[in-house]
Design a protein around this motif. Sequence first.
Motif, short mmCIF file in Angstrom:
data_model
loop_
_atom_site.label_atom_id
_atom_site.label_comp_id
_atom_site.label_asym_id
_atom_site.label_seq_id
_atom_site.Cartn_x
_atom_site.Cartn_y
_atom_site.Cartn_z
N ILE A 1 49.00 33.53 25.33
CA ILE A 1 50.37 33.72 25.00
C ILE A 1 51.18 33.47 25.90
O ILE A 1 52.34 32.68 25.99
N GLU A 2 50.87 34.33 27.10
CA GLU A 2 51.70 34.01 28.45
C GLU A 2 52.00 32.77 29.12
O GLU A 2 52.75 32.03 29.45
N SER A 3 50.77 32.11 29.04
CA SER A 3 50.43 30.60 29.54
C SER A 3 51.38 29.76 28.55
O SER A 3 52.07 28.86 29.13
N TYR A 4 51.24 29.94 27.40
CA TYR A 4 52.15 29.15 26.53
C TYR A 4 53.46 29.17 26.97
O TYR A 4 54.30 28.29 26.65
N ARG A 5 53.88 30.48 26.80
CA ARG A 5 55.44 30.60 26.89
C ARG A 5 55.87 30.42 28.22
O ARG A 5 57.13 29.54 28.28
N LEU A 6 55.20 30.37 29.31
CA LEU A 6 55.61 29.86 30.60
C LEU A 6 55.62 28.43 30.66
O LEU A 6 56.73 27.80 31.15
#
Length: 67
Positions: A31-36
């Motif tokens: 989730i964090e990688s996608y958002r970043l």
Amino acid sequence: MKIIQAILDDEATEAEKDHFRENMDKCIPCIESYRLEKCIKDSLNNKIVKKPCPESILNTIISKINS
């Protein structure tokens, strides 16, 4: 990361997109990688000024490809 990049570049298959959607909530790093990555891509797209390539440069490139 490969699937995230493919999704952001709109190159992922429907199966890859479905798999990502189904498992995204279970993986905090995903989730964090996608958002970043999405934030970076959106920011770059908003900052870039798209200009047409001058015809002289285009003709030079085409002539070099054809030779």
